[in-house]
Design a protein around this motif. Structure first.
Motif, PDB file in Angstrom:
ATOM      1  N   ASP A   1      -3.357   5.744   6.301  1.00 46.00           N
ATOM      2  CA  ASP A   1      -3.483   5.970   4.976  1.00 46.00           C
ATOM      3  C   ASP A   1      -3.187   7.339   4.500  1.00 46.00           C
ATOM      4  O   ASP A   1      -3.959   8.136   5.102  1.00 46.00           O
ATOM      5  N   ARG A   2      -2.331   7.527   3.634  1.00 46.12           N
ATOM      6  CA  ARG A   2      -2.002   9.068   3.014  1.00 46.12           C
ATOM      7  C   ARG A   2      -1.710   8.871   1.770  1.00 46.12           C
ATOM      8  O   ARG A   2      -0.742   8.316   1.265  1.00 46.12           O
ATOM      9  N   ARG A   3      -2.380   9.659   0.919  1.00 56.13           N
ATOM     10  CA  ARG A   3      -2.198   9.737  -0.527  1.00 56.13           C
ATOM     11  C   ARG A   3      -2.481   8.452  -1.272  1.00 56.13           C
ATOM     12  O   ARG A   3      -1.570   8.255  -2.131  1.00 56.13           O
ATOM     13  N   GLY A   4      -3.153   7.608  -0.697  1.00 58.34           N
ATOM     14  CA  GLY A   4      -3.218   6.119  -1.177  1.00 58.34           C
ATOM     15  C   GLY A   4      -2.186   5.320  -0.912  1.00 58.34           C
ATOM     16  O   GLY A   4      -2.148   3.864  -1.174  1.00 58.34           O
TER      17      GLY A   4
ATOM     18  N   GLY B   1       8.094  -8.697  23.631  1.00 54.83           N
ATOM     19  CA  GLY B   1       8.770  -9.691  24.211  1.00 54.83           C
ATOM     20  C   GLY B   1       7.904 -10.932  24.741  1.00 54.83           C
ATOM     21  O   GLY B   1       6.723 -10.480  24.851  1.00 54.83           O
ATOM     22  N   PRO B   2       8.286 -12.100  25.151  1.00 59.51           N
ATOM     23  CA  PRO B   2       7.437 -12.991  25.450  1.00 59.51           C
ATOM     24  C   PRO B   2       6.516 -12.915  26.803  1.00 59.51           C
ATOM     25  O   PRO B   2       5.798 -13.649  27.072  1.00 59.51           O
ATOM     26  N   THR B   3       7.385 -12.299  27.740  1.00 56.25           N
ATOM     27  CA  THR B   3       6.835 -11.965  29.122  1.00 56.25           C
ATOM     28  C   THR B   3       6.116 -10.492  29.387  1.00 56.25           C
ATOM     29  O   THR B   3       5.796 -10.312  30.282  1.00 56.25           O
ATOM     30  N   GLY B   4       6.079  -9.739  28.260  1.00 54.97           N
ATOM     31  CA  GLY B   4       5.236  -8.481  28.457  1.00 54.97           C
ATOM     32  C   GLY B   4       5.113  -7.692  27.357  1.00 54.97           C
ATOM     33  O   GLY B   4       5.349  -8.297  26.310  1.00 54.97           O
ATOM     34  N   ASN B   5       4.761  -6.502  27.498  1.00 57.60           N
ATOM     35  CA  ASN B   5       4.298  -5.646  26.240  1.00 57.60           C
ATOM     36  C   ASN B   5       5.533  -4.496  25.715  1.00 57.60           C
ATOM     37  O   ASN B   5       5.198  -4.001  24.831  1.00 57.60           O
ATOM     38  N   THR B   6       6.449  -4.992  26.139  1.00 54.91           N
ATOM     39  CA  THR B   6       7.736  -3.992  25.815  1.00 54.91           C
ATOM     40  C   THR B   6       8.187  -4.429  24.358  1.00 54.91           C
ATOM     41  O   THR B   6       8.669  -5.729  24.338  1.00 54.91           O
ATOM     42  N   PRO B   7       8.268  -3.616  23.434  1.00 55.26           N
ATOM     43  CA  PRO B   7       8.709  -3.965  22.241  1.00 55.26           C
ATOM     44  C   PRO B   7      10.046  -4.447  22.287  1.00 55.26           C
ATOM     45  O   PRO B   7      11.043  -3.652  22.711  1.00 55.26           O
ATOM     46  N   VAL B   8      10.707  -5.708  21.623  1.00 50.48           N
ATOM     47  CA  VAL B   8      11.912  -5.981  21.404  1.00 50.48           C
ATOM     48  C   VAL B   8      12.338  -5.400  20.172  1.00 50.48           C
ATOM     49  O   VAL B   8      13.786  -5.641  19.944  1.00 50.48           O
ATOM     50  N   ALA B   9      11.425  -5.485  19.090  1.00 50.98           N
ATOM     51  CA  ALA B   9      11.898  -4.960  17.768  1.00 50.98           C
ATOM     52  C   ALA B   9      10.791  -3.773  17.269  1.00 50.98           C
ATOM     53  O   ALA B   9       9.803  -4.021  17.645  1.00 50.98           O
ATOM     54  N   GLN B  10      11.402  -3.089  16.437  1.00 47.35           N
ATOM     55  CA  GLN B  10      10.493  -2.144  15.774  1.00 47.35           C
ATOM     56  C   GLN B  10      11.041  -1.536  14.492  1.00 47.35           C
ATOM     57  O   GLN B  10      12.221  -1.389  14.417  1.00 47.35           O
ATOM     58  N   ALA B  11      10.047  -1.379  13.590  1.00 46.20           N
ATOM     59  CA  ALA B  11      10.527  -0.990  12.067  1.00 46.20           C
ATOM     60  C   ALA B  11       9.472  -0.257  11.583  1.00 46.20           C
ATOM     61  O   ALA B  11       8.187  -0.247  11.828  1.00 46.20           O
ATOM     62  N   ARG B  12       9.651   0.420  10.475  1.00 45.47           N
ATOM     63  CA  ARG B  12       8.631   0.977   9.553  1.00 45.47           C
ATOM     64  C   ARG B  12       8.232   0.327   8.365  1.00 45.47           C
ATOM     65  O   ARG B  12       9.409  -0.409   8.005  1.00 45.47           O
ATOM     66  N   ALA B  13       7.152   0.295   7.968  1.00 43.44           N
ATOM     67  CA  ALA B  13       6.755  -0.307   6.834  1.00 43.44           C
ATOM     68  C   ALA B  13       5.852   0.422   5.846  1.00 43.44           C
ATOM     69  O   ALA B  13       5.174   1.545   6.332  1.00 43.44           O
ATOM     70  N   CYS B  14       6.029   0.268   4.721  1.00 39.72           N
ATOM     71  CA  CYS B  14       5.022   1.089   3.700  1.00 39.72           C
ATOM     72  C   CYS B  14       4.536   0.141   2.739  1.00 39.72           C
ATOM     73  O   CYS B  14       5.442  -0.763   2.037  1.00 39.72           O
ATOM     74  N   CYS B  15       3.357   0.175   2.269  1.00 41.09           N
ATOM     75  CA  CYS B  15       2.868  -0.295   0.963  1.00 41.09           C
ATOM     76  C   CYS B  15       2.493   0.610   0.128  1.00 41.09           C
ATOM     77  O   CYS B  15       1.596   1.602   0.544  1.00 41.09           O
ATOM     78  N   TRP B  16       2.951   0.916  -1.122  1.00 41.14           N
ATOM     79  CA  TRP B  16       2.965   2.001  -1.982  1.00 41.14           C
ATOM     80  C   TRP B  16       1.553   1.707  -2.906  1.00 41.14           C
ATOM     81  O   TRP B  16       0.894   0.705  -2.712  1.00 41.14           O
ATOM     82  N   ALA B  17       0.823   2.880  -3.139  1.00 43.16           N
ATOM     83  CA  ALA B  17      -0.369   2.869  -3.449  1.00 43.16           C
ATOM     84  C   ALA B  17      -0.596   2.011  -4.865  1.00 43.16           C
ATOM     85  O   ALA B  17      -1.642   1.446  -4.863  1.00 43.16           O
ATOM     86  N   SER B  18       0.273   1.727  -5.706  1.00 45.93           N
ATOM     87  CA  SER B  18       0.187   0.725  -6.581  1.00 45.93           C
ATOM     88  C   SER B  18      -0.067  -0.748  -6.206  1.00 45.93           C
ATOM     89  O   SER B  18      -0.880  -1.391  -6.939  1.00 45.93           O
ATOM     90  N   VAL B  19       0.513  -0.927  -5.150  1.00 44.75           N
ATOM     91  CA  VAL B  19       0.286  -2.432  -4.444  1.00 44.75           C
ATOM     92  C   VAL B  19      -1.109  -2.358  -3.666  1.00 44.75           C
ATOM     93  O   VAL B  19      -1.707  -3.367  -3.474  1.00 44.75           O
ATOM     94  N   TRP B  20      -0.975  -1.435  -2.717  1.00 45.25           N
ATOM     95  CA  TRP B  20      -2.345  -1.204  -1.680  1.00 45.25           C
ATOM     96  C   TRP B  20      -3.587  -0.893  -2.231  1.00 45.25           C
ATOM     97  O   TRP B  20      -4.475  -1.562  -1.780  1.00 45.25           O
ATOM     98  N   PHE B  21      -3.564  -0.380  -3.592  1.00 49.16           N
ATOM     99  CA  PHE B  21      -4.909  -0.389  -4.203  1.00 49.16           C
ATOM    100  C   PHE B  21      -5.454  -1.577  -4.075  1.00 49.16           C
ATOM    101  O   PHE B  21      -7.039  -1.581  -4.020  1.00 49.16           O
ATOM    102  N   SER B  22      -5.069  -2.748  -4.458  1.00 52.57           N
ATOM    103  CA  SER B  22      -5.585  -4.016  -4.475  1.00 52.57           C
ATOM    104  C   SER B  22      -5.318  -4.864  -3.242  1.00 52.57           C
ATOM    105  O   SER B  22      -6.337  -5.864  -2.957  1.00 52.57           O
TER     106      SER B  22
END
Length: 430
Positions: free
Chosen positions: A36-39, A49-70
């Protein structure tokens, strides 16, 4: 060579994304990190992956304060936990590409029911593994000592729940004296599991000093409880050799830790209440036993008092009869003794008279015999008396007081004394 700038290339990417991904998508992902940063809420999403802990996909995501507040509080109320690393979530997102910052997903909604289902599935999987290992009931099968007062406490030293717990134990209405020792541990976040395991290891080193272990924290339904839903922590608690009591401040379904602990209650104050009630039940049993013993003792004493009274009456009656019988026997014995004594006295008197006559006769005979012997001895003595010999004309010659019987006893000029019947003559040897 034809080329375009990076900005132009990124614009093409943005335009392509906006044209092809105009509608929001529901995306299943695991949270690698949450901040959480500045709301605003920033997330790193991964898929393993199905057989281990190695990520097979990765991405950033953000929930803006106007939505995250509720959205954030609503998700937390529904699941009992905030978003945290390791949680699987179903997110409603729309694609966003910024020429300067690159690609990210903009979170518009989160489905808490999926997360609840995933959490329940994980708990179920862990509990099933514990059953297969045969340890799930180990700690639950232990009995809390009815005199449990020595308590090892695993909690954060600054937690309000720990303060409430200690205060309630110290100020209980019964005046019970509890001995508690705090083993500090992290009770929220990614370090919960290892921190509590380390505290349990420290408790084990002095296990004989404690009757039970309590794991407590406050926070109610707003707490992050993911750290209490791990296999390794559950195995440590399930195999712990003394009872473990949990009160980790939650109001929803039980955590895995609650399922394997000996006793599970909702809050730290409920743990304190349980320990106080445990002692109060023991006190009640002791008081009840003391009262039962007192009643039984009074009944026994009364029963024995009546029995003694009956025995006293019986013995007095029996003694009276026995006394008359014994007195009669004593009188009979007395008469027989007196008769026997008189008879014996008469017999002994007759024997004494006979002995007396015998002694008198024997004494007279002995006296006469001894008198005759004395007379005879007197005659012999008189006949041997030198004076009687001198009467017949004999004399005694003495030298220095010694009778001379041999001439060799004297020599010339020795003085002699000659004793005659009627005088003494002094003479000298020539």
């Amino acid at each position: 060579m034809n080329y375009i700038s990076l900005l132009e290339a990124n614009n093409l990417v943005r335009q392509s994304i906006e044209l092809t991904l105009q509608e929001p998508l529901w995306v299943l992902a695991e949270l690698a990190s949450v901040n959480d940063r500045r709301g605003h809420c920033y997330m790193e999403l991964i898929e393993k992956g199905p057989t281990g802990n190695t990520p097979v996909a990765q991405a950033r995501a953000c929930c803006w304060a106007s939505v995250w507040f509720s959205l954030g509080p609503r998700f937390q109320r529904a699941t009992g936990q905030p978003l945290h690393a390791g949680m699987k979530v179903l997110l409603q997102v729309r694609a966003n590409f910024h020429e300067a910052y690159g690609f990210s997903w903009i979170v518009q909604d989160i489905d808490p029911t999926f997360t609840l289902g995933d959490m329940a599935r994980r708990r179920k999987e862990i509990l099933e593994q514990l059953r297969q290992e045969g340890v799930i009931d180990n700690n639950r099968s232990l009995a809390i000592s009815p005199f449990a007062t020595r308590i090892a406490v695993i909690s954060s030293s600054t937690a309000a729940g720990y303060g409430d717990f200690a205060s309630q134990l110290a100020n209980n209405d019964y005046g019970f004296a509890f001995s508690t020792r705090l083993f500090p541990a992290v009770m929220q976040g990614e370090q919960v599991e290892q921190s509590i395991i380390a505290a349990l290891d420290n408790v084990f080193e002095s296990i004989d000093d404690f009757d039970a272990v309590v794991i407590i924290r406050g926070g109610g339904s707003n707490a992050d409880l993911s750290g209490f839903d791990t296999l390794e922590l559950a195995e440590n608690v399930a195999n712990f050799p003394i009872p473990v009591i949990t009160g980790i401040g939650h109001e929803r379904d039980k955590t895995v830790l609650d399922e394997v602990a000996c006793i599970s209650v909702k809050t730290p104050t409920a743990v304190a209440a349980y320990l106080i009630d445990n002692l109060s039940r023991t006190l009640a049993r002791i008081d009840s036993a003391a009262e039962a013993i007192s009643v039984a003792t009074r009944r026994t004493l009364e029963r024995e008092r009546l029995r003694l009274a009956r025995l006293e009456h019986y013995f007095l009656s029996a003694f009276s009869v026995k006394k008359v019988h014994l007195l009669s026997r004593l009188q009979s014995y007395e008469q027989r003794i007196h008769s026997a004594a008189r008879h014996q006295l008469l017999v002994q008197r007759n024997m004494l008279d006979a002995h007396q006559r015998t002694i008198s006769h024997c004494a007279a005979t002995n006296i006469a015999r001894e008198r005759s012997r004395l007379d005879l001895l007197e005659q012999r003595i008189n006949s041997a008396n030198p004076m009687n010999v001198l009467k017949r004309g004999y004399s005694l010659v003495m030298h220095n007081g010694t009778i001379v019987t041999d001439p060799k006893q004297v020599k010339t000029n020795d003085d002699l004394t000659i004793m005659l019947h009627k005088g003494v003559i002094d003479a000298t040897v020539k």
